[in-house]
Motif scaffolding. Structure first.
Motif, PDB file in Angstrom:
ATOM      1  N   THR A   8      -9.162 -59.642 -36.596  1.00  0.00           N
ATOM      2  CA  THR A   8      -9.762 -59.044 -37.728  1.00  0.00           C
ATOM      3  C   THR A   8      -8.528 -59.358 -38.883  1.00  0.00           C
ATOM      4  O   THR A   8      -7.539 -59.162 -38.595  1.00  0.00           O
ATOM      5  CB  THR A   8     -10.532 -57.744 -37.380  1.00  0.00           C
ATOM      6  OG1 THR A   8     -10.986 -57.309 -38.753  1.00  0.00           O
ATOM      7  CG2 THR A   8      -9.166 -56.818 -37.096  1.00  0.00           C
ATOM      8  N   ASN A   9      -9.094 -58.953 -40.223  1.00  0.00           N
ATOM      9  CA  ASN A   9      -8.196 -58.811 -41.343  1.00  0.00           C
ATOM     10  C   ASN A   9      -8.177 -57.113 -41.667  1.00  0.00           C
ATOM     11  O   ASN A   9      -7.546 -56.860 -42.598  1.00  0.00           O
ATOM     12  CB  ASN A   9      -8.595 -59.531 -42.480  1.00  0.00           C
ATOM     13  CG  ASN A   9      -9.670 -59.331 -43.172  1.00  0.00           C
ATOM     14  OD1 ASN A   9     -10.710 -58.640 -42.502  1.00  0.00           O
ATOM     15  ND2 ASN A   9     -10.091 -59.812 -44.332  1.00  0.00           N
ATOM     16  N   LEU A  10      -9.068 -56.530 -40.850  1.00  0.00           N
ATOM     17  CA  LEU A  10      -8.639 -54.847 -40.938  1.00  0.00           C
ATOM     18  C   LEU A  10      -7.179 -54.433 -40.567  1.00  0.00           C
ATOM     19  O   LEU A  10      -6.573 -54.878 -39.739  1.00  0.00           O
ATOM     20  CB  LEU A  10      -9.817 -54.193 -40.068  1.00  0.00           C
ATOM     21  CG  LEU A  10     -11.136 -54.475 -40.425  1.00  0.00           C
ATOM     22  CD1 LEU A  10     -12.267 -53.892 -39.479  1.00  0.00           C
ATOM     23  CD2 LEU A  10     -11.588 -53.942 -41.761  1.00  0.00           C
ATOM     24  N   ALA A  11      -6.790 -53.504 -41.425  1.00  0.00           N
ATOM     25  CA  ALA A  11      -5.591 -52.976 -40.993  1.00  0.00           C
ATOM     26  C   ALA A  11      -5.543 -52.171 -39.761  1.00  0.00           C
ATOM     27  O   ALA A  11      -6.488 -51.947 -39.251  1.00  0.00           O
ATOM     28  CB  ALA A  11      -5.259 -51.829 -42.006  1.00  0.00           C
ATOM     29  N   PRO A  12      -4.497 -52.337 -39.030  1.00  0.00           N
ATOM     30  CA  PRO A  12      -3.912 -51.459 -37.762  1.00  0.00           C
ATOM     31  C   PRO A  12      -4.550 -50.183 -37.829  1.00  0.00           C
ATOM     32  O   PRO A  12      -4.278 -49.651 -39.102  1.00  0.00           O
ATOM     33  CB  PRO A  12      -2.648 -51.789 -37.658  1.00  0.00           C
ATOM     34  CG  PRO A  12      -2.314 -52.977 -38.351  1.00  0.00           C
ATOM     35  CD  PRO A  12      -3.113 -53.157 -39.495  1.00  0.00           C
ATOM     36  N   GLY A  13      -5.152 -49.773 -36.829  1.00  0.00           N
ATOM     37  CA  GLY A  13      -5.646 -48.136 -36.793  1.00  0.00           C
ATOM     38  C   GLY A  13      -7.104 -48.111 -37.129  1.00  0.00           C
ATOM     39  O   GLY A  13      -7.603 -47.027 -36.584  1.00  0.00           O
ATOM     40  N   ASN A  14      -7.656 -49.211 -37.764  1.00  0.00           N
ATOM     41  CA  ASN A  14      -9.160 -49.095 -37.913  1.00  0.00           C
ATOM     42  C   ASN A  14      -9.958 -49.125 -36.536  1.00  0.00           C
ATOM     43  O   ASN A  14      -9.344 -49.710 -35.711  1.00  0.00           O
ATOM     44  CB  ASN A  14      -9.585 -50.221 -38.687  1.00  0.00           C
ATOM     45  CG  ASN A  14      -9.375 -49.941 -40.323  1.00  0.00           C
ATOM     46  OD1 ASN A  14     -10.113 -49.034 -40.873  1.00  0.00           O
ATOM     47  ND2 ASN A  14      -8.258 -50.597 -40.817  1.00  0.00           N
ATOM     48  N   ARG A  15     -10.937 -48.575 -36.463  1.00  0.00           N
ATOM     49  CA  ARG A  15     -11.662 -48.475 -35.245  1.00  0.00           C
ATOM     50  C   ARG A  15     -12.946 -49.353 -35.457  1.00  0.00           C
ATOM     51  O   ARG A  15     -13.744 -49.489 -36.402  1.00  0.00           O
ATOM     52  CB  ARG A  15     -12.252 -46.735 -35.055  1.00  0.00           C
ATOM     53  CG  ARG A  15     -10.917 -45.991 -34.829  1.00  0.00           C
ATOM     54  CD  ARG A  15     -11.237 -44.574 -34.816  1.00  0.00           C
ATOM     55  NE  ARG A  15     -12.310 -44.218 -33.575  1.00  0.00           N
ATOM     56  CZ  ARG A  15     -11.860 -43.972 -32.646  1.00  0.00           C
ATOM     57  NH1 ARG A  15     -10.891 -43.812 -31.993  1.00  0.00           N
ATOM     58  NH2 ARG A  15     -13.102 -43.585 -31.796  1.00  0.00           N
ATOM     59  N   LEU A  16     -13.186 -50.087 -34.253  1.00  0.00           N
ATOM     60  CA  LEU A  16     -14.396 -50.736 -34.132  1.00  0.00           C
ATOM     61  C   LEU A  16     -15.301 -50.167 -32.894  1.00  0.00           C
ATOM     62  O   LEU A  16     -14.864 -50.004 -32.035  1.00  0.00           O
ATOM     63  CB  LEU A  16     -13.934 -52.221 -33.774  1.00  0.00           C
ATOM     64  CG  LEU A  16     -13.096 -52.841 -34.799  1.00  0.00           C
ATOM     65  CD1 LEU A  16     -12.506 -53.974 -34.253  1.00  0.00           C
ATOM     66  CD2 LEU A  16     -13.507 -53.156 -36.102  1.00  0.00           C
ATOM     67  N   LEU A  17     -16.617 -50.225 -33.346  1.00  0.00           N
ATOM     68  CA  LEU A  17     -17.689 -49.881 -32.486  1.00  0.00           C
ATOM     69  C   LEU A  17     -17.925 -51.127 -31.469  1.00  0.00           C
ATOM     70  O   LEU A  17     -18.617 -52.103 -32.227  1.00  0.00           O
ATOM     71  CB  LEU A  17     -18.762 -49.090 -32.801  1.00  0.00           C
ATOM     72  CG  LEU A  17     -19.893 -48.841 -32.007  1.00  0.00           C
ATOM     73  CD1 LEU A  17     -19.545 -47.942 -30.949  1.00  0.00           C
ATOM     74  CD2 LEU A  17     -20.985 -48.201 -32.712  1.00  0.00           C
ATOM     75  N   ILE A  18     -18.022 -51.336 -30.228  1.00  0.00           N
ATOM     76  CA  ILE A  18     -18.292 -52.646 -29.656  1.00  0.00           C
ATOM     77  C   ILE A  18     -19.512 -52.015 -28.605  1.00  0.00           C
ATOM     78  O   ILE A  18     -19.555 -51.145 -27.967  1.00  0.00           O
ATOM     79  CB  ILE A  18     -17.226 -52.939 -28.334  1.00  0.00           C
ATOM     80  CG1 ILE A  18     -16.155 -53.661 -29.369  1.00  0.00           C
ATOM     81  CG2 ILE A  18     -17.715 -53.935 -27.644  1.00  0.00           C
ATOM     82  CD1 ILE A  18     -15.109 -52.383 -29.898  1.00  0.00           C
ATOM     83  N   THR A  19     -20.658 -52.716 -28.613  1.00  0.00           N
ATOM     84  CA  THR A  19     -21.895 -52.525 -27.843  1.00  0.00           C
ATOM     85  C   THR A  19     -22.290 -53.716 -27.249  1.00  0.00           C
ATOM     86  O   THR A  19     -22.309 -54.752 -27.719  1.00  0.00           O
ATOM     87  CB  THR A  19     -23.068 -51.888 -29.090  1.00  0.00           C
ATOM     88  OG1 THR A  19     -22.474 -51.180 -29.871  1.00  0.00           O
ATOM     89  CG2 THR A  19     -24.189 -51.648 -28.214  1.00  0.00           C
TER      90      THR A  19
END
Length: 180
Positions: free
Chosen positions: A48-59
């Motif tokens: 991802t190009n999101l910054a470290p520490g961002n949270r992702l929801l995996i389903t």
């Protein structure tokens, strides 16, 4: 129109263009999973190009997931949870999520990854196959696995305070023009 007013309007337009230009599309991708034997633990991951520490929801859900009769035996399993973006290399950061497929029925499963704070999403599917019966022969050969590949789905988002900043810049321009 005097020079001072023109300079104010030009500055406001430059600021508005800069703020709008910094709103980069947020992207996240999922590595290809392939086929998994029921009962295995599989690591689902991606970039991802999101910054470290961002949270992702995996389903993770069965593709045929639908409401069922509560008195009937339960259908195929699924799971969900969160992953935290970790610092990667110069081009992308990484994330991963472990899934224990014990209790998953054979079939196709959908994986959806969503950024908790925005609109970046990605999805893929994988197949769970029934575990082969254990045979007492010592000449068993391991099953081949498919190497993972990365697929990214760009999703433009309004990152941060882009809309309020653009509205502020537009209001400033209107004020300066009206003031003349």
């Amino acid at each position: 129109m005097n020079i001072r007013r023109f300079a104010g309007i030009a500055a406001a337009l430059v600021i508005a263009a800069w703020v709008c230009g910094t709103a980069a599309a947020q992207q996240t991708g999922i590595d290809e999973i392939g086929t998994v034997t029921a009962g295995e633990t599989v690591t689902i991951g991606g970039t991802t190009n999101l910054a470290p520490g961002n949270r992702l929801l995996i389903t993770v859900t069965p593709v045929g997931f639908a409401p069922t009769n509560k008195s009937a035996p339960s259908g195929a399993g699924g799971t969900s949870g969160t992953a935290v973006v970790k610092e990667g290399n110069d081009t992308a950061n990484t994330w991963s999520f472990d899934v224990d497929t014990t209790g998953f029925e054979p079939g196709e499963y959908s994986v959806t990854v969503e950024w908790v704070e925005g609109d970046a999403t990605a999805s893929t599917t994988f197949t769970v196959v029934e575990a082969a019966p254990v045979t007492p022969t010592p000449t068993a050969t391991p099953a081949a696995t498919t190497p993972p590949t990365t697929t990214a789905t760009p999703t433009p988002t309004a990152a941060g305070p882009v809309l309020p900043a653009a509205a502020l810049a537009a209001g400033l321009v209107g004020y300066l023009v009206r003031r003349r």
